[in-house]
Scaffold this active site. Structure first.
Site, PDB file in Angstrom:
ATOM      1  N   ASP A 140       4.624  12.450   2.352  1.00 41.87           N
ATOM      2  CA  ASP A 140       4.930  11.369   1.923  1.00 41.87           C
ATOM      3  C   ASP A 140       7.067  11.017   0.750  1.00 41.87           C
ATOM      4  O   ASP A 140       6.940  10.510   0.132  1.00 41.87           O
ATOM      5  CB  ASP A 140       4.434  10.416   1.544  1.00 41.87           C
ATOM      6  CG  ASP A 140       4.835   8.969   1.698  1.00 41.87           C
ATOM      7  OD1 ASP A 140       5.312   8.405   2.342  1.00 41.87           O
ATOM      8  OD2 ASP A 140       4.085   8.259   0.904  1.00 41.87           O
ATOM      9  N   ARG A 144      11.286   5.922  -1.834  1.00 39.53           N
ATOM     10  CA  ARG A 144      10.339   4.853  -2.692  1.00 39.53           C
ATOM     11  C   ARG A 144       9.429   5.237  -3.274  1.00 39.53           C
ATOM     12  O   ARG A 144       8.779   5.018  -4.356  1.00 39.53           O
ATOM     13  CB  ARG A 144       9.966   3.842  -1.125  1.00 39.53           C
ATOM     14  CG  ARG A 144       8.736   5.141  -0.074  1.00 39.53           C
ATOM     15  CD  ARG A 144       8.364   4.029   0.282  1.00 39.53           C
ATOM     16  NE  ARG A 144       7.321   4.728   1.255  1.00 39.53           N
ATOM     17  CZ  ARG A 144       8.547   5.205   1.995  1.00 39.53           C
ATOM     18  NH1 ARG A 144       8.742   5.154   2.615  1.00 39.53           N
ATOM     19  NH2 ARG A 144       7.221   6.520   2.409  1.00 39.53           N
ATOM     20  N   ASN A 145       9.513   7.168  -2.562  1.00 42.21           N
ATOM     21  CA  ASN A 145       8.323   7.412  -3.799  1.00 42.21           C
ATOM     22  C   ASN A 145       9.432   8.917  -5.148  1.00 42.21           C
ATOM     23  O   ASN A 145       8.623   9.284  -5.725  1.00 42.21           O
ATOM     24  CB  ASN A 145       7.904   8.086  -3.345  1.00 42.21           C
ATOM     25  CG  ASN A 145       6.352   7.843  -2.918  1.00 42.21           C
ATOM     26  OD1 ASN A 145       6.097   6.408  -3.160  1.00 42.21           O
ATOM     27  ND2 ASN A 145       6.071   7.886  -1.302  1.00 42.21           N
ATOM     28  N   ASP A 158       4.132  10.016  -7.023  1.00 47.84           N
ATOM     29  CA  ASP A 158       3.507   9.219  -6.083  1.00 47.84           C
ATOM     30  C   ASP A 158       2.596  10.839  -4.849  1.00 47.84           C
ATOM     31  O   ASP A 158       2.988  11.419  -4.398  1.00 47.84           O
ATOM     32  CB  ASP A 158       3.979   8.183  -4.712  1.00 47.84           C
ATOM     33  CG  ASP A 158       3.065   7.652  -4.493  1.00 47.84           C
ATOM     34  OD1 ASP A 158       1.516   7.962  -4.174  1.00 47.84           O
ATOM     35  OD2 ASP A 158       3.182   6.668  -3.291  1.00 47.84           O
TER      36      ASP A 158
HETATM   37  P1  ADP Z   1       0.602   3.444  -5.672  1.00 46.62           P
HETATM   38  O1  ADP Z   1       0.935   5.100  -4.350  1.00 46.62           O
HETATM   39  O2  ADP Z   1      -0.788   2.793  -5.922  1.00 46.62           O
HETATM   40  O3  ADP Z   1       1.238   2.582  -4.515  1.00 46.62           O
HETATM   41  P2  ADP Z   1       3.070   3.500  -7.122  1.00 46.62           P
HETATM   42  O4  ADP Z   1       2.403   5.344  -7.439  1.00 46.62           O
HETATM   43  O5  ADP Z   1       3.857   3.490  -6.088  1.00 46.62           O
HETATM   44  O6  ADP Z   1       2.029   3.206  -6.615  1.00 46.62           O
HETATM   45  O7  ADP Z   1       3.157   2.813  -7.894  1.00 46.62           O
HETATM   46  C1  ADP Z   1       3.616   1.541  -7.274  1.00 46.62           C
HETATM   47  C2  ADP Z   1       4.624   1.127  -8.397  1.00 46.62           C
HETATM   48  O8  ADP Z   1       4.915   1.296 -10.315  1.00 46.62           O
HETATM   49  C3  ADP Z   1       6.309   2.551  -8.728  1.00 46.62           C
HETATM   50  O9  ADP Z   1       7.243   1.840  -7.163  1.00 46.62           O
HETATM   51  C4  ADP Z   1       6.827   1.601  -9.360  1.00 46.62           C
HETATM   52  O10 ADP Z   1       7.909   0.629  -9.076  1.00 46.62           O
HETATM   53  C5  ADP Z   1       5.990   2.048 -10.819  1.00 46.62           C
HETATM   54  N1  ADP Z   1       6.251   3.076 -10.749  1.00 46.62           N
HETATM   55  C6  ADP Z   1       4.617   3.610 -10.490  1.00 46.62           C
HETATM   56  N2  ADP Z   1       4.708   4.982 -11.485  1.00 46.62           N
HETATM   57  C7  ADP Z   1       6.244   4.837 -12.493  1.00 46.62           C
HETATM   58  C8  ADP Z   1       6.109   5.942 -13.677  1.00 46.62           C
HETATM   59  N3  ADP Z   1       6.109   7.106 -14.062  1.00 46.62           N
HETATM   60  N4  ADP Z   1       7.405   5.058 -14.073  1.00 46.62           N
HETATM   61  C9  ADP Z   1       8.283   4.150 -14.107  1.00 46.62           C
HETATM   62  N5  ADP Z   1       7.248   3.012 -13.065  1.00 46.62           N
HETATM   63  C10 ADP Z   1       6.402   3.635 -12.162  1.00 46.62           C
END
Ligand code: ADP
Length: 280
Positions: A140, A144-145, A158
């Site tokens: 992925d 966005r990641n 992610d």
């Molecule tokens: P999931 O994989 O469960 O959908 P994500 O990894 O996409 O969750 O995280 C959701 C959101 O949280 C991200 O889009 C980002 O905005 C925020 N986020 C996640 N991890 C971090 C991090 N390490 N630092 C800052 N923001 C984060």
């Protein structure tokens, strides 16, 4: 093997974690900013929570991401700080202070310059090359990641969808929504995910960054994408993108996986392109 949590030294007690404001929404629950106290140090962290009352199976899937993250140690991959496995279960990661790359690109459109975009892409290619050396397929890779840790530092995040490369060197996906517009033809048609399909996705991610956060194939339906790729259509040159960089993207989008560059080759080419542009 996720069933034997080698996470003992990653286990955090609830008292070490302090939840702050919500900064994002994950698949399993909110993501908070917060702090984590380890010994005498109090560090800023991001805390991914898993909605309570979920059954064990969901908790296991949620924690898989942490088991994956703990294998990596790279400055452009978000680091795991620890996990709290008592309810409410959460994953504690290093905080990327400036948030999601796509939003950051949108918000800073007018000030971001090509050398910075090239720096981001180069940094991500070092992460991709690291993953390739670990025989690990992310599945992925997309803007966005990517998270922004500082004005000059991005990190790949992610690892929820990711899987270790199986012996047969591919993983057949069975669940979840797939990011079709980022996927290689063999991933779309046969659910075949390899380091070469990660390279295809990285090409799309480079394109997104050069397009300042525009998503690929706008106005195209998911089920129309494979037809276009089969016809030889590809994403077009983003405005202001150096031709050499676009050639590299196009190489990542070779139909035949074996003809695509390897991640470490990409890294070397991007290093050259980055320095060429700097000296101009
Ligand atoms: P999931 O994989 O469960 O959908 P994500 O990894 O996409 O969750 O995280 C959701 C959101 O949280 C991200 O889009 C980002 O905005 C925020 N986020 C996640 N991890 C971090 C991090 N390490 N630092 C800052 N923001 C984060």
């Amino acid at each position: 093997d996720y069933s034997t949590p080698a996470t003992k030294d990653y286990e955090l007690s609830r008292s070490q974690i302090e939840l702050g404001e919500i900064i994002g929404e994950g698949q399993f629950g909110d993501v908070h900013r917060g702090t984590c106290t380890i010994g005498r140090n109090k560090i800023q962290v991001a805390i991914k929570t898993c909605k309570p009352a979920s059954d064990m199976a969901i908790t296991e899937v949620f924690l898989e991401e942490a088991y994956v993250m703990q294998q990596f140690d790279h400055k452009h991959i978000v680091k795991l700080v620890g996990v709290c496995t008592e309810n409410p279960v959460c994953i504690v990661m290093e905080l990327a202070k400036l948030g999601e790359l796509r939003a950051y690109l949108h918000d800073n459109k007018s000030t971001l310059r090509l050398p910075t975009l090239l720096l981001y892409i180069y940094q991500l290619s070092t992460a991709l090359s690291y993953l390739e050396s670990k025989k690990y397929v992310h599945r992925d890779i997309a803007a966005r990641n990517v998270l922004v840790a500082a004005e000059d530092t991005v990190k790949l995040a992610d690892f929820g969808l990711s899987r270790w490369v199986e012996d047969c060197s591919y993983y057949k996906a069975s669940r979840g929504k797939l990011p079709i517009k980022w996927m290689s033809p063999e991933s779309i048609s046969f659910r075949r995910f390899t380091t070469a399909s990660d390279v295809w996705m990285f090409g799309v991610c480079m394109w997104e960054i050069l397009s300042l956060g525009v998503k690929p194939f706008q106005g195209v339906r998911n089920n129309e994408v494979i037809g276009k790729l089969d016809n030889g259509e590809r994403l077009q040159l983003p405005p202001g993108c150096p031709p050499r960089l676009y050639s590299l993207m196009v190489a990542c989008w070779q139909y035949e996986p074996s003809k695509r560059p390897k991640a470490n080759q990409l890294k070397d080419s991007l290093f050259e392109i980055m320095n060429e542009e700097k000296s101009q």
